[in-house]
Design a protein around this motif. Sequence first.
Motif, PDB file in Angstrom:
ATOM      1  N   UNK A   1      45.021  32.119  64.975  1.00 47.27           N
ATOM      2  CA  UNK A   1      45.152  33.294  64.109  1.00 47.27           C
ATOM      3  C   UNK A   1      43.817  34.004  63.946  1.00 47.27           C
ATOM      4  N   UNK A   2      42.768  33.216  63.766  1.00 42.06           N
ATOM      5  CA  UNK A   2      41.455  33.834  63.598  1.00 42.06           C
ATOM      6  C   UNK A   2      41.051  34.574  64.874  1.00 42.06           C
ATOM      7  N   UNK A   3      41.247  33.932  66.014  1.00 41.42           N
ATOM      8  CA  UNK A   3      40.862  34.576  67.267  1.00 41.42           C
ATOM      9  C   UNK A   3      41.636  35.855  67.521  1.00 41.42           C
ATOM     10  N   UNK A   4      42.929  35.816  67.238  1.00 46.86           N
ATOM     11  CA  UNK A   4      43.745  37.007  67.483  1.00 46.86           C
ATOM     12  C   UNK A   4      43.320  38.143  66.562  1.00 46.86           C
ATOM     13  N   UNK A   5      43.029  37.829  65.317  1.00 46.80           N
ATOM     14  CA  UNK A   5      42.575  38.879  64.406  1.00 46.80           C
ATOM     15  C   UNK A   5      41.208  39.415  64.822  1.00 46.80           C
ATOM     16  N   UNK A   6      40.366  38.525  65.337  1.00 45.21           N
ATOM     17  CA  UNK A   6      39.066  38.975  65.842  1.00 45.21           C
ATOM     18  C   UNK A   6      39.245  39.993  66.964  1.00 45.21           C
ATOM     19  N   UNK A   7      40.168  39.692  67.871  1.00 50.84           N
ATOM     20  CA  UNK A   7      40.420  40.618  68.972  1.00 50.84           C
ATOM     21  C   UNK A   7      40.884  41.965  68.445  1.00 50.84           C
ATOM     22  N   UNK A   8      41.757  41.951  67.458  1.00 49.56           N
ATOM     23  CA  UNK A   8      42.219  43.204  66.862  1.00 49.56           C
ATOM     24  C   UNK A   8      41.055  43.981  66.270  1.00 49.56           C
ATOM     25  N   UNK A   9      40.167  43.283  65.570  1.00 52.58           N
ATOM     26  CA  UNK A   9      39.109  43.995  64.862  1.00 52.58           C
ATOM     27  C   UNK A   9      38.054  44.510  65.828  1.00 52.58           C
ATOM     28  N   UNK A  10      37.826  43.771  66.897  1.00 54.98           N
ATOM     29  CA  UNK A  10      36.806  44.225  67.838  1.00 54.98           C
ATOM     30  C   UNK A  10      37.296  45.400  68.680  1.00 54.98           C
ATOM     31  N   UNK A  11      38.507  45.313  69.207  1.00 58.64           N
ATOM     32  CA  UNK A  11      39.073  46.468  69.891  1.00 58.64           C
ATOM     33  C   UNK A  11      39.603  47.382  68.819  1.00 58.64           C
ATOM     34  N   UNK A  12      38.973  48.539  68.621  1.00 58.51           N
ATOM     35  CA  UNK A  12      39.540  49.374  67.569  1.00 58.51           C
ATOM     36  C   UNK A  12      40.649  50.245  68.124  1.00 58.51           C
ATOM     37  N   UNK A  13      41.660  49.572  68.610  1.00 58.10           N
ATOM     38  CA  UNK A  13      42.837  50.270  69.113  1.00 58.10           C
ATOM     39  C   UNK A  13      43.996  49.314  69.054  1.00 58.10           C
ATOM     40  N   UNK A  14      45.114  49.750  69.577  1.00 56.48           N
ATOM     41  CA  UNK A  14      46.291  48.902  69.546  1.00 56.48           C
ATOM     42  C   UNK A  14      46.262  47.925  70.713  1.00 56.48           C
TER      43      UNK A  14
ATOM     44  N   UNK B   1      28.466  41.412  60.836  1.00 59.46           N
ATOM     45  CA  UNK B   1      28.120  40.269  61.685  1.00 59.46           C
ATOM     46  C   UNK B   1      29.349  39.427  61.967  1.00 59.46           C
ATOM     47  N   UNK B   2      29.218  38.612  62.988  1.00 57.52           N
ATOM     48  CA  UNK B   2      30.279  37.653  63.339  1.00 57.52           C
ATOM     49  C   UNK B   2      30.698  36.844  62.112  1.00 57.52           C
ATOM     50  N   UNK B   3      29.677  36.408  61.404  1.00 57.11           N
ATOM     51  CA  UNK B   3      29.888  35.630  60.170  1.00 57.11           C
ATOM     52  C   UNK B   3      30.752  36.394  59.157  1.00 57.11           C
ATOM     53  N   UNK B   4      30.388  37.671  58.960  1.00 56.21           N
ATOM     54  CA  UNK B   4      31.112  38.478  57.976  1.00 56.21           C
ATOM     55  C   UNK B   4      32.555  38.722  58.389  1.00 56.21           C
ATOM     56  N   UNK B   5      32.722  38.976  59.698  1.00 60.21           N
ATOM     57  CA  UNK B   5      34.075  39.213  60.191  1.00 60.21           C
ATOM     58  C   UNK B   5      34.933  37.980  59.967  1.00 60.21           C
ATOM     59  N   UNK B   6      34.386  36.824  60.304  1.00 58.14           N
ATOM     60  CA  UNK B   6      35.137  35.583  60.119  1.00 58.14           C
ATOM     61  C   UNK B   6      35.534  35.399  58.667  1.00 58.14           C
ATOM     62  N   UNK B   7      34.603  35.714  57.771  1.00 58.29           N
ATOM     63  CA  UNK B   7      34.916  35.574  56.344  1.00 58.29           C
ATOM     64  C   UNK B   7      36.022  36.549  55.931  1.00 58.29           C
ATOM     65  N   UNK B   8      35.953  37.771  56.473  1.00 61.55           N
ATOM     66  CA  UNK B   8      36.973  38.769  56.119  1.00 61.55           C
ATOM     67  C   UNK B   8      38.343  38.323  56.619  1.00 61.55           C
ATOM     68  N   UNK B   9      38.349  37.741  57.816  1.00 66.14           N
ATOM     69  CA  UNK B   9      39.610  37.283  58.388  1.00 66.14           C
ATOM     70  C   UNK B   9      40.182  36.136  57.563  1.00 66.14           C
ATOM     71  N   UNK B  10      39.335  35.208  57.186  1.00 64.23           N
ATOM     72  CA  UNK B  10      39.803  34.093  56.366  1.00 64.23           C
ATOM     73  C   UNK B  10      40.420  34.591  55.069  1.00 64.23           C
ATOM     74  N   UNK B  11      39.755  35.550  54.457  1.00 64.09           N
ATOM     75  CA  UNK B  11      40.260  36.101  53.204  1.00 64.09           C
ATOM     76  C   UNK B  11      41.628  36.751  53.419  1.00 64.09           C
ATOM     77  N   UNK B  12      41.741  37.473  54.526  1.00 66.08           N
ATOM     78  CA  UNK B  12      42.992  38.148  54.838  1.00 66.08           C
ATOM     79  C   UNK B  12      44.127  37.142  54.986  1.00 66.08           C
ATOM     80  N   UNK B  13      43.849  36.060  55.713  1.00 66.58           N
ATOM     81  CA  UNK B  13      44.875  35.035  55.912  1.00 66.58           C
ATOM     82  C   UNK B  13      45.219  34.350  54.590  1.00 66.58           C
ATOM     83  N   UNK B  14      44.183  34.055  53.819  1.00 66.65           N
ATOM     84  CA  UNK B  14      44.427  33.412  52.524  1.00 66.65           C
ATOM     85  C   UNK B  14      45.299  34.295  51.640  1.00 66.65           C
TER      86      UNK B  14
END
Lengths: 144, 144
Positions: free
Chosen positions: B26-39, B3-16
Amino acid sequence: MGTKQQITERISALLRDSKLSITDTRVKILELFMRSNGALEHSDFEKLAGKSFDRVTVYRTLQTFLEKGIIHKIPTTDTSVRYAVCKSECTEHHHHDHHVHFKCENCGATTCLDETDVPSIQLPKGYAMHNVEVVVNGVCKSCK
Amino acid sequence: MGTKQQITERISALLRDSKLSITDTRVKILELFMRSNGALEHSDFEKLAGKSFDRVTVYRTLQTFLEKGIIHKIPTTDTSVRYAVCKSECTEHHHHDHHVHFKCENCGATTCLDETDVPSIQLPKGYAMHNVEVVVNGVCKSCK
DNA sequence: TTTTTATTTGCAACATTGTTGCAAAATTAC
DNA sequence: GTAATTTTGCAACAATGTTGCAAATAAAAA
């Protein structure tokens, strides 16, 4: 490598074979490629040749050489585009670039390891492979 | 994917974990990376996110992520620099990027084939190898 | 060789992409 | 909450790549 005279003759033949006019710019750029036995990027031409030719001309010349299969691109992880002269097996229509590229982390030079074959790779199901590019990073012979 | 919620939590953990402040960009950019599963390349962020953030900020954010080992660069034959998120084995100090990259000639997407190992390569004598980058060009699963 | 035709070049102007310094804003630490 | 630190956005700039067009050069024809 041959005398200056021989190199010029080889370059003229190459251009004639590709059905390209023989112009100063094209000859000079090919000379630079043959003398530096490594890959060159756009900025190198301005460094190596001063401003004896226009930036625009260099762009167009490299583009033409690419289309004719005289040079090929080498992948990089920065914004520069690196080019190297192709071996004789390359033609306008069929491009053989099945060798490994080596980028030296010390001197920065990129060279074609023509004798080193690209190994075969087993892709996951559903992928069609057309060609494989390999760049090895490390320290080259002359820098060790 | 989660879920959106879970992704956000994963991103926060990654940054921390990387000792980076948690900011909108930073969160938005990581979200874009995770949603597009490509480069993704720089221009993608402006396309995908409109001008919700400044060009300069994107450059700096990608630079930071690179330094922290959160993303890695993928070699290209054009002037763009392409990035993908690293797997968990990558850290700031030790970067594992021993997988093959696939560039689809049809849809243009670049993906990491994490299960496909980079084959071993026998270099000529006198060369020291540090790492190997492999990009396979072809047609991807979804485009066939 | 000279003339004609076709190609290539250089310039100017522009578009795109990447960089730097600095003040305002947001985040973290206290 | 406030103070210290970090991050962001803006402006200005630097570098890189592109396009149209007239002048120069090369190839083809006479």
